[in-house]
Design an enzyme around this catalytic site. Structure first.
Site, PDB file in Angstrom:
ATOM      1  N   GLU A  64     -27.809  24.496  79.165  1.00 38.11           N
ATOM      2  CA  GLU A  64     -28.720  24.267  77.859  1.00 38.11           C
ATOM      3  C   GLU A  64     -30.110  24.551  77.785  1.00 38.11           C
ATOM      4  OE1 GLU A  64     -27.070  21.107  75.394  1.00 38.11           O
ATOM      5  OE2 GLU A  64     -24.918  21.804  75.368  1.00 38.11           O
TER       6      GLU A  64
ATOM      7  N   GLU B 238     -18.457  23.620  78.371  1.00 34.96           N
ATOM      8  CA  GLU B 238     -18.350  22.313  77.628  1.00 34.96           C
ATOM      9  C   GLU B 238     -17.716  22.568  76.354  1.00 34.96           C
ATOM     10  OE1 GLU B 238     -22.020  19.928  77.403  1.00 34.96           O
ATOM     11  OE2 GLU B 238     -22.703  20.510  79.475  1.00 34.96           O
TER      12      GLU B 238
HETATM   13  O1  AHR Z   1     -21.372  16.468  77.148  1.00 38.71           O
HETATM   14  C1  AHR Z   1     -22.674  15.849  76.811  1.00 38.71           C
HETATM   15  C2  AHR Z   1     -23.792  16.626  76.639  1.00 38.71           C
HETATM   16  O2  AHR Z   1     -23.544  17.725  75.781  1.00 38.71           O
HETATM   17  C3  AHR Z   1     -24.160  17.409  77.835  1.00 38.71           C
HETATM   18  O3  AHR Z   1     -24.856  16.877  78.664  1.00 38.71           O
HETATM   19  C4  AHR Z   1     -24.973  18.621  77.283  1.00 38.71           C
HETATM   20  O4  AHR Z   1     -24.806  19.664  77.938  1.00 38.71           O
HETATM   21  C5  AHR Z   1     -24.187  18.813  75.711  1.00 38.71           C
HETATM   22  O5  AHR Z   1     -25.195  18.815  75.004  1.00 38.71           O
END
Ligand code: AHR
Length: 512
Positions: free
Chosen positions: A194, A316
């Site tokens: 991110e 994610e």
């Molecule tokens: O999964 C939780 C968080 O969500 C992670 O650390 C981040 O990459 C995302 O914003």
């Protein structure tokens, strides 16, 4: 099966007397194989967050909780049973503050840091590079390390990769002194996480340059392969994808996509367990947006990479609800209900549909965090409904996707509207046809008829996951409220498949 028996099964699946069954038609083109459904699509994500690592995986060798070299035995076994293909670690946001050097060497001498992202708690660094890579080996999963690009120089990441993969040199000697003589396999390295947010708040143009720079210095020994995965967009940030592909696409082999299923707003996401049908429908509609988001990102990738060399890695994804009352809000602990199971299955169907481009996905997160597979409390462990979905779809790993058409009735609730039935089909490595079906309608069974073009099948078996209520879930007191059962509602008639999907259910069929 005769029509009479079929109707009897259908009637038994109806929730209320007199309710009309809905019907859906499928055409599965089994003679026209598509792309491979990479097993990595069933990947997991484990961050130093809450009890995701400490307590969930790692209890230490001296713990009373039964363990193997510090890893919980119950969790190890559950993950092995799931055939977890790949685990992403150590973050998440944690990754871009992590210094790998603090997590190697004698544990007692490792520095204790503050986990600034997640709850401000102490991070003992007891679970570091050796502990993670040995854990992945014990589970039988491939490791995917997300490197620090946001706050560490390129040399630090380059040396981490050398420490892990090199057969010779000072770093290899240090690794051997720390207990590991042979290099590990490291098939995937993430170039930050991110970068548009917690990884450095970069603009896309700057992130593309940073990605080119860090990628340059990642070297592995001759004959060893490492796939470099860039930090990709969130949700509908198509500009990020455009700029990264245009300006840095030649310097990476995969690019991430993060899309979380959020029902409300970030400030008020709603409860994981206490919700009505309107919220249920809203969640499922939100998760179905994944399909369109992937389609648009994939179209941008196609422009710069028509050969589809670069993987799209949804590294994610999953539901994100308000944290469970009474728990540390920084720990992102939430329960997982039947609703989460449907979310998981819908996404697996979407990933299968886009298997030509989606080559990896990592659900957030593996244990005790967000849409977890496993929840632990002291020496107890829950397998969540999401775990059961991943287990039911094991036959999809490295299978061949089959094209299909579907005509489904609609499920409408308040402002949410969506097809009631979602489906995918694959030819498994075992040569059999497997079909994954979801009926999101909590009030109606759906009778499906599927024409199987190019396949001759004689029998069908399967399993179903459903439960009394949309928010049914397993607890530490009641471990099996939601668990898969044998499915007897399917048959082959004149070469076609017929099945009656119970309301709010996931069904995976196995045809031969
Ligand atoms: O999964 C939780 C968080 O969500 C992670 O650390 C981040 O990459 C995302 O914003």
């Amino acid at each position: 099966m005769s029509t009479r028996i079929f109707l009897a099964i259908l009637a038994s699946a109806l929730p209320a007397l007199g309710q009309q069954p809905l019907s859906a038609d499928l055409t599965i083109r089994a003679g026209q194989p598509g792309p491979q459904v990479n097993r990595q699509i069933f990947g997991q994500f484990a961050e130093h967050l809450g009890a995701g690592i400490y307590g969930g995986i790692w209890v230490g060798e001296d713990s009373k909780i039964p363990n193997t070299r510090g890893y919980r035995n119950d969790v190890l076994q559950a993950l092995r049973d799931l055939k977890v293909p790949v685990i992403r670690w150590p973050g998440g946001c944690f990754a871009d503050e992590y210094n790998w050097r603090e997590g190697v060497g004698p544990r007692a001498k490792r520095p204790v840091k503050i986990n600034t992202h997640w709850g401000g708690v102490t991070e003992p660094n007891s679970f570091g590079t050796h502990e993670f890579l040995n854990f992945a080996e014990l589970v039988g999963a491939e490791p995917y390390i997300s490197g620090n690009v946001g706050s560490a120089p390129p040399r630090e990441l380059a040396e981490w990769v050398e420490y892990v993969t090199s057969p010779a040199g000072s770093l290899a000697n240090e690794r051997a002194a720390n207990g590991r003589k042979d290099p590990w396999k490291l098939p995937y390295i993430g170039l930050g996480n991110e970068l548009w947010g917690c990884g450095g708040n970069m603009r896309a143009e700057y992130a593309a340059d940073v990605t080119r720079r860090y990628s340059t210095f990642i070297k592995v020994p001759a004959g060893v392969k490492i796939l470099k995965s860039a930090s990709g967009p969130s949700d509908e940030d198509y500009n990020w994808m455009e700029v990264m592909m245009r300006d840095a696409g030649r310097h990476f082999d995969a690019i991430g996509l993060h899309y979380y299923t959020i029902t409300g707003t970030w400030a008020k996401k709603g409860s994981a367990t206490v919700f009505d049908e309107a919220e249920y429908a809203k969640t499922l509609q939100a998760t179905l947006r994944m399909d369109g988001i992937i389609t648009r990102h994939a179209a941008i990738m196609d422009k710069y990479d028509p050969q589809k060399r670069v993987w799209l890695a949804v590294d994610e994804w999953g539901t994100w609800f308000d944290t469970e009352p009474g728990t540390n809000p920084g720990f992102l602990y939430q329960q997982s209900t039947l609703r989460d199971a449907l979310v998981a299955a819908l996404n697996i169907n979407i990933f299968t549909k886009h298997a030509d481009r989606i080559k990896m996905a990592n659900i957030a997160q593996m244990i005790n965090v967000l849409q977890a597979m496993i929840l632990t409390k002291d020496d107890k462990m829950i397998l969540t409904p999401t775990y059961h979905v991943f287990e039911m779809f094991k036959s999809y790993q490295d299978a061949t996707a089959l094209p299909l058409d579907i005509k489904s009735p609609w499920y409408n609730q308040d402002a949410s509207t969506m097809p009631a039935v979602s489906a995918s089909a694959v030819r498994g490595k075992d040569g059999r046809l497997h079909i994954g079906l979801v009926n999101v309608d909590p009030n109606h069974a759906v009778a499906i008829k599927a024409d199987l073009l190019g396949a001759t099948v004689a029998s069908v078996t399967g399993r179903v996951l459903t439960a009394p209520a949309i928010n049914s879930h397993n607890t530490f007191e009641q471990l099996t409220v939601v668990k898969p059962a044998a499915f007897t509602g399917a048959s082959i008639e004149s070469g076609a498949l017929k099945a009656v999907l119970p309301p709010k259910s996931v069904v995976v069929l196995d045809l031969q």
